[in-house]
Design a protein around this motif. Structure first.
Motif, PDB file in Angstrom:
ATOM      1  N   ASP A 141       4.434  16.530  -0.996  1.00 23.87           N
ATOM      2  CA  ASP A 141       4.506  14.762  -0.653  1.00 23.87           C
ATOM      3  C   ASP A 141       5.321  14.269   0.023  1.00 23.87           C
ATOM      4  O   ASP A 141       6.189  13.217  -0.648  1.00 23.87           O
ATOM      5  N   TRP A 185       5.239  12.062   2.394  1.00 28.14           N
ATOM      6  CA  TRP A 185       4.900  11.125   2.717  1.00 28.14           C
ATOM      7  C   TRP A 185       4.862   9.977   1.456  1.00 28.14           C
ATOM      8  O   TRP A 185       5.531   8.494   1.440  1.00 28.14           O
ATOM      9  N   SER A 186       4.727  10.338   0.302  1.00 23.99           N
ATOM     10  CA  SER A 186       4.432   9.530  -1.080  1.00 23.99           C
ATOM     11  C   SER A 186       6.440   9.720  -0.996  1.00 23.99           C
ATOM     12  O   SER A 186       6.581   8.317  -1.564  1.00 23.99           O
ATOM     13  N   TRP A 241       7.413   6.652   0.609  1.00 23.57           N
ATOM     14  CA  TRP A 241       7.537   5.265   1.132  1.00 23.57           C
ATOM     15  C   TRP A 241       8.298   4.635  -0.296  1.00 23.57           C
ATOM     16  O   TRP A 241       8.201   4.264  -0.640  1.00 23.57           O
ATOM     17  N   THR A 242       8.697   6.140  -1.190  1.00 25.66           N
ATOM     18  CA  THR A 242       9.258   5.715  -1.931  1.00 25.66           C
ATOM     19  C   THR A 242      10.403   5.267  -2.041  1.00 25.66           C
ATOM     20  O   THR A 242      11.331   4.304  -2.258  1.00 25.66           O
ATOM     21  N   GLU A 250      12.308  10.669  -4.073  1.00 23.50           N
ATOM     22  CA  GLU A 250      11.907  10.742  -2.888  1.00 23.50           C
ATOM     23  C   GLU A 250      12.565  11.935  -2.016  1.00 23.50           C
ATOM     24  O   GLU A 250      12.452  12.410  -2.583  1.00 23.50           O
TER      25      GLU A 250
END
Lengths: 282, 226
Positions: free
Chosen positions: B9, B11-12, B15-16, B177
């Motif tokens: 993940d 991208w997430s 974002w985090t 992250e």
């Protein structure tokens, strides 16, 4: 004032030298008194990567090295005719790099054989088949995976353990830290309800002095982690190491090493252990 | 490359990292300003508290601060920052605890940046403000701080860049992250590790490079011309 500064600097330098002198000879040959295998008196020296922070498997205790991985490493080295082992710490992120660069000859550090790892390193083994299990406080009423519903379960960032468990019990609450010691500490205070990873690692914590009697393993094992001796891709000694493992299992050192390090209560997967056909997987 | 993005993940995680940076930046700006006012105030005990705060937290390793947010605040003292019945309790709790840790640590740097901004203002201005009858609060609000922030844009920007990179420490308490992605790739697919490092490194450059340029530009535009 100036004189004092110089004295301090000299003292510091002397101290530093003293320390480095101590650190230089990382205990190999006759280090542990209760070692399962004795190294031959003559022969070359070898560098072996182990974990320094995994009680029961690979632990640096003062200048001494302890654990199942360490004992197996000594046995393999003695079978290969090495008279001295330099143990080197091999943290998970650096294992492949250390093998590729030749920093260590082999790595025994709860290192499971997986198809993706086989792309970059060779493995001799397995020398033990661990399985994922669950550790809880000894007075806990959690008996199996079903009992984990709504419970906080700890594992380390990056490992697949909690994700595997979540497939069986979707209602658990995952908690992650970056070391197992952090999980064990949180479990001992009751902040989390369980921790999950390979049963060997869990048994190691349960058997550690400060946690003795506080934890128990529940739920049996529900995965297969084939611990192998990691070696540089294409290393010619891979088959020799596999043969050495076979010998260690046959002559009883394997069982002794297991009982010495993980306790006699530790119930491993007896169907798969000791591994019947350790081989070289290049 | 594509399998790296589909298997993990990323991208997430990115974002985090961005959310950690933004929330901690706001938090540390507020807390840091308060501490700076303490350090500049005419009241001795407040100055003492301000100075002690900066000296204690600036000289403590960030890893230790973040870890103790989880171990002391949450595990020992039971301070939970999320709904303990929620499915994603652990993730949200760890995320918020990490923000607390990052805020507490970077507030010290913000405080010192603002103090450096204050030092660019000639002492006479504060004296003039007080002599025309403004209180300490008023002189801070109307005269000193507005100029101090303008003078402190560049050091504050440096702190923001450092903060962005320091969010990687949050992985120690399990925040998903960017560095957690590296940890996961290391464990599951060591062959793609170099690529993953490259991707994460590029993401950080993408985040911090514009910050550096913007800070330099804004710093010049708002600088107090004397």
């Amino acid at each position: 004032m100036k004189f004092r500064a110089i004295t301090a600097a000299t003292a510091a330098a002397a101290l530093g030298l003293g320390l480095s002198a101590c650190g230089g000879s990382s205990g190999g040959g006759s280090g542990a008194s209760d070692a399962v295998c004795k190294l031959p008196s003559s022969g070359g020296s070898v560098k072996i990567g182990i974990k320094y922070d995994q009680p029961g498997m690979g632990l640096k205790d003062g200048s001494d090295f302890k654990g199942f991985d360490v004992d197996i490493a000594r046995c393999v080295a003695s079978q290969l005719g090495y008279s001295k082992i330099d143990f080197v710490e091999s943290p998970s992120p650096q294992r492949e790099k250390m093998l590729q660069a030749g920093t260590v000859k082999m790595i025994l550090a709860t290192y499971s054989i997986t198809p993706k790892r086989l792309k970059v390193v060779s493995f001799a083994g397995p020398y033990f088949v661990a399985g994922q299990s669950v550790l809880v406080q000894s007075n806990s009423d959690i008996k199996d995976v079903a009992g984990l519903a709504g419970k906080k379960v700890c594992s380390v960032t990056g490992s697949t353990s909690v994700d595997n468990l979540k497939e069986k019990q979707p209602n658990l609450v995952p908690q992650k830290y970056d070391t197992y010691s952090a999980c064990a500490e949180a479990l001992s205070t009751g902040a989390i309800d369980a921790m999950t990873t390979d049963d060997t690692i869990l048994a190691g914590y349960a058997n550690q002095q400060q946690y003795k009697g506080k934890f128990k393993l529940v739920g049996g094992t529900f995965s297969e982690e084939n611990y192998g001796v990691g070696m540089k891709k294409g290393d010619g000694d891979c088959q020799k190491v596999a043969d050495a493992i076979k010998k260690i299992v046959d002559d009883g050192s394997w069982k002794k090493a297991l009982e010495n390090n993980l306790g006699t209560d530790y119930k491993y997967n007896e169907k798969l252990n000791p591994p019947k056909s350790p081989s070289c997987q290049a | 490359m594509s399998s790296l993005f589909s298997d993990y993940d990323i991208w997430s995680a990115l974002w985090t990292t961005i959310k950690l940076t933004v929330f901690s930046a706001i938090g540390s700006l507020v807390l840091g300003t308060i501490v700076a006012i303490f350090r500049l105030s005419p009241v001795g005990i407040l100055r003492f508290f301000g100075t002690s705060y900066v000296n204690i937290f600036r000289n403590t390793p960030l890893t230790l601060i973040i870890l103790s947010c989880s171990f002391v605040l949450y595990i020992q003292l039971g301070v939970a920052l999320a709904d303990s019945n929620a499915q994603d309790f652990a993730a949200v709790n760890a995320f918020r605890l990490a923000i607390v840790g990052l805020t507490v640590y970077h507030a010290t740097y913000v405080c010192e940046a603002i103090r450096s901004g204050v030092n660019t203002i000639p002492l006479g201005q504060a004296e003039a403000a007080r002599s025309i009858g403004l209180t300490f609060g008023q002189s801070m609000r109307e005269v000193v701080l507005p100029q101090a922030f303008r003078g402190a844009v560049v050091p504050l920007g440096n702190t923001l860049i450092a903060l962005t990179k320091n969010t990687t420490v949050a992985v120690t308490i399990g925040v998903a992250e960017l560095s957690a992605v590296l940890k996961t790739v290391t464990e599951r697919d060591p062959g793609s590790l170099n690529l993953a490092f490259l991707v994460v490194g590029v993401f950080f450059v993408i985040l911090t490079l514009p910050m550096g340029l913007a800070v330099g530009w804004i710093g010049q535009r708002v600088a107090v011309k004397r």
